[in-house]
Structures are given as C-alpha cells and as structure tokens.
Motif scaffolding. Structure first.
Motif, short mmCIF file in Angstrom:
data_model
loop_
_atom_site.label_atom_id
_atom_site.label_comp_id
_atom_site.label_asym_id
_atom_site.label_seq_id
_atom_site.Cartn_x
_atom_site.Cartn_y
_atom_site.Cartn_z
N ILE A 256 0.86 -1.19 0.00
CA ILE A 256 0.00 0.00 0.00
C ILE A 256 0.89 1.24 0.00
CG2 ILE A 256 -1.76 1.33 1.24
CD1 ILE A 256 -2.64 -1.24 2.61
N GLU A 257 0.54 2.21 -0.80
CA GLU A 257 1.12 3.55 -0.72
C GLU A 257 -0.01 4.56 -0.62
OE1 GLU A 257 5.38 3.15 -3.11
OE2 GLU A 257 3.71 4.25 -4.03
N VAL A 258 0.17 5.52 0.30
CA VAL A 258 -0.79 6.61 0.45
C VAL A 258 -0.12 7.89 -0.04
CG1 VAL A 258 -2.18 7.97 2.06
CG2 VAL A 258 -1.92 5.50 2.41
N TYR A 259 -0.82 8.61 -0.90
CA TYR A 259 -0.27 9.83 -1.49
C TYR A 259 -1.01 11.05 -0.96
CZ TYR A 259 1.06 6.18 -4.80
OH TYR A 259 1.53 5.03 -5.35
N GLY A 260 -0.26 12.15 -0.84
CA GLY A 260 -0.87 13.40 -0.42
C GLY A 260 -0.21 14.58 -1.10
N THR A 261 -0.71 15.76 -0.80
CA THR A 261 -0.20 16.97 -1.44
C THR A 261 1.22 17.30 -1.03
OG1 THR A 261 -1.22 18.26 0.33
CG2 THR A 261 -2.50 17.97 -1.70
N GLU A 262 1.68 16.78 0.12
CA GLU A 262 3.01 17.13 0.62
C GLU A 262 3.93 15.93 0.79
OE1 GLU A 262 3.91 20.23 0.85
OE2 GLU A 262 1.89 20.89 0.30
#
Length: 371
Positions: A256-262
């Motif tokens: 699993i990878e979680v992506y965000g704006t930062e």
C-alpha cells in the motif's frame, strides 16, 4: 485484575496456532472450551491447553464460562456461528470476512445489536505498528491532504500450498474476500470510510489443481472471480485503487502507498503486524524509515479480541472495538460493491458509514500481553 475472560474457540484449522500464540497464555484470557466438526481434533487441541475441554458447538454456547466465541470456521459458516452467539447472549469475534454474503453480514450485525453483545471481526493485523504508524503519519499531516492510495496483492493461488483450498474458490472466497479485507480494512483506518466503488473482475480458469498434501493432483472447481481491480472513493475525497489476484505470478509493487499533497507514505504488508513504514516528503529525494509511533508492538492474531474485551492493556473494553463488526460490514459492502459494479458496469454507492477507528497508541508487547 479480575477473573480471566472466558473464551470458546469454534473451528480448529490452520489459523488456530497463530491465535494461540496470543491467547493461550495471556493472563486476562482463559480458553474454556474448543469445538470442531472433527471431534477428535477438538480432543487433541484441548489436550494441549491446560484447563480447556473439548465440546460441541451447542455445549460451548450454553456454557456459563464462555463469554466470547473466537470463530475460526471457514467463511460459509461465519454467519451461522455469529447468529448462534447472538441468540445465546455471547460475544463473537470472527475471522474475516464477517460473512460469506452482504445480506448475512448485515443480519449478523443486526442480531448482535439486538442482543447487546459485542461483535469483532478480523483482520486485527491493522492494529500493529505497521498500519498504525502509517496512520499516525497521515494524521500528523506529514503527507499533507491525502489524495489517494494504491493497494496491490497478487499470487498464483492458494492451491499451490494449502492442502484443502476448496473454500478459497467458493462464495465467500476468492482473492477479494480472502485477501481483500487486509487491504481494504487498512485503507479504512488510513483514509476513512468509502462512499462509492467501481470494479472490474475476471476468472481465467474454471478449475484449479491442488499442489500439495494428500490431495495433490486433485482438480477442484472455481466459482468466484480470481482477479479483481477497482476504485474506491473515500468520504473525505481521497481515491484509492485496489488490485487483488489469484492469477498472477507476483509483483514488485508495495502493498500500500498513500499519497498526499506534501508527501507519500509506504505501508508494509497488512497481513503482518509490523514492518517498515517509509515516508517521502515533497521535494525530497529519498524515502526515510519512520520509527514505530503507534500500534501494538510485536503483536499477533488475537490482539483484536483482547482489545474488544478490554484485555489489551488500554484500559477497559472500548465503546466500539477497533477491529469491529461495523468495519467488517463496511468492508464486506465495499467488496460486494466492487463485484456488483464489475457485473453492472456502473458505479456502486456504499451505504454503511462506520466511524474511522481510533488510532492505537504505541503499546509495548509487555503491556498488551499483561506480562
């Protein structure tokens, strides 16, 4: 502390020993009785556990010293056991999925609520330091506003190693209902509940050949989708993609990878309790390992039951277990929605909306083991 909490185990198959690692010698738990369709197996397990008796399921449910049933039966029996627990006024903690069908899962949750008993559902692997540390990273804003996630699990199929893999290819099985709960439950902990899904599903073969054990060479039928891919829309706006398969040799993708704006956070295998969590911040050039900052340390299967009954070193029993029936029902609806969408070709709305489970504080093994 008071008297140990009385537990009865129903279904004594392959996964039993993983639970016994946690529960057999825990001072807050007493395994009072065990039951299995194979009475000789129940006798053998009882002989290994001092103070434990072999019994039938009916005897176990009627016993005064059984407060909670640990249900390790195959998926097709989960609803039957859970409904019997509710009728007997006994708590139920079961293996995933909550039931083999969404209707049965809803019936189980409704029955537990009416009876006023506790209902828990695996996987509790998400309560370990792996997923929980990643959750703490997300909650701390280190990836900014979460925009999405990718979850991937693929294999050639469980018949390669399991001596009796039939149930994996029957309703309640397949890669989605077998392995999907680890990944989807993690995504609910990481990003919150899901409001809609879109899915595709396929089945490359109508039979499988058992590769090990006394039945090696036997051909079994396949009655479920064996490759499923989908998109999950979370209530807070993040969008996740999921792929699970019994039709692939392997993958190098992170679980699993979680992506965000930062930034982005890499989550270890959610079928385990630990593993390295890695963080990449915006503008950075290297992934950095994050030291454990949340979750049960060095835990193993059964810690979800401990938490549900208040024996995990976090104080009394919580109002809602973190590995709860409500989350189990939600994950079941998400999985069913993906399969329904694959048939209809349309986006499926998810109606259940459990609260995002509370973060597990960093809890050393000496605390949750109460040793």
């Amino acid at each position: 502390m008071g008297e140990p909490h009385g537990v009865g185990v129903v279904g004594l198959g392959v996964i039993l020993d993983a639970y016994l690692t946690t529960l057999a010698e825990h001072p807050g738990i007493r395994i009072a009785a065990v039951a299995d369709l194979d009475a000789s197996r129940a006798e053998a397990v009882a002989a290994r556990l001092p103070g434990t008796r072999a019994s039938t399921v009916d005897e176990l449910l009627a016993a005064d010293d059984v407060e909670t049933v640990l249900d390790l039966t195959t998926p097709g029996a989960h609803a039957q056991v859970a409904l019997a627990c509710a009728a007997s006024g006994v708590n139920h903690y079961g293996e995933k999925p909550l039931a083999a069908t969404l209707d049965d899962a809803r019936a189980v949750v409704d029955a537990a609520q009416r009876a006023g008993v506790r209902l828990g559902c695996a996987p509790d692997t998400v309560l370990g330091t792996g997923v929980q540390t990643a959750r703490a990273v997300v909650d701390a804003g280190l990836v900014g506003q979460p925009t999405g996630a990718v979850a991937t699990w693929v294999s050639p199929g469980h018949e390669a190693w399991h001596p009796n893999p039939d149930f994996y290819y029957l309703p309640g099985g397949g890669p989605l209902l077998d392995m999907g709960p680890y990944y989807l439950t993690s995504l609910v902990h990481l990003l919150g509940p899901v409001v809609a899904v879109t899915g595709s599903a396929g089945r490359l073969r109508d039979t499988r050949t058992i590769a090990s054990g006394p039945r090696a060479g036997e051909v079994i039928p396949v009655g479920v989708a064996t490759h499923v891919a989908g998109t999950l829309e979370h209530a807070d706006g993040a969008i996740s993609t999921v792929t699970v398969s019994f039709d692939a040799a392997g993958t190098r993708a992170r679980p699993i990878e979680v992506y965000g704006t930062e930034g982005a956070v890499a989550v270890p295998d959610p079928n385990t309790f630990g593993g390295e969590v890695e963080l990449l911040t915006r503008g950075g050039t290297a992934w950095e390992t994050v030291a454990p900052r949340a979750g049960f340390v060095d835990s193993s299967r059964g810690v979800g039951l401990l938490e549900m009954v208040g024996a995990a070193g976090l104080g009394g029993a919580p109002a809602e277990a973190r590995a709860s029936g409500a989350v189990g029902l939600h994950v079941m609806e998400v999985m069913t929605g993906l399969l329904e969408s694959a048939v209809s070709g349309r986006r499926t709305t998810i109606t259940s909306a459990p609260a995002r489970p509370a973060l597990v504080p960093l809890t050393p093994s000496g605390t949750w083991r109460l040793s």
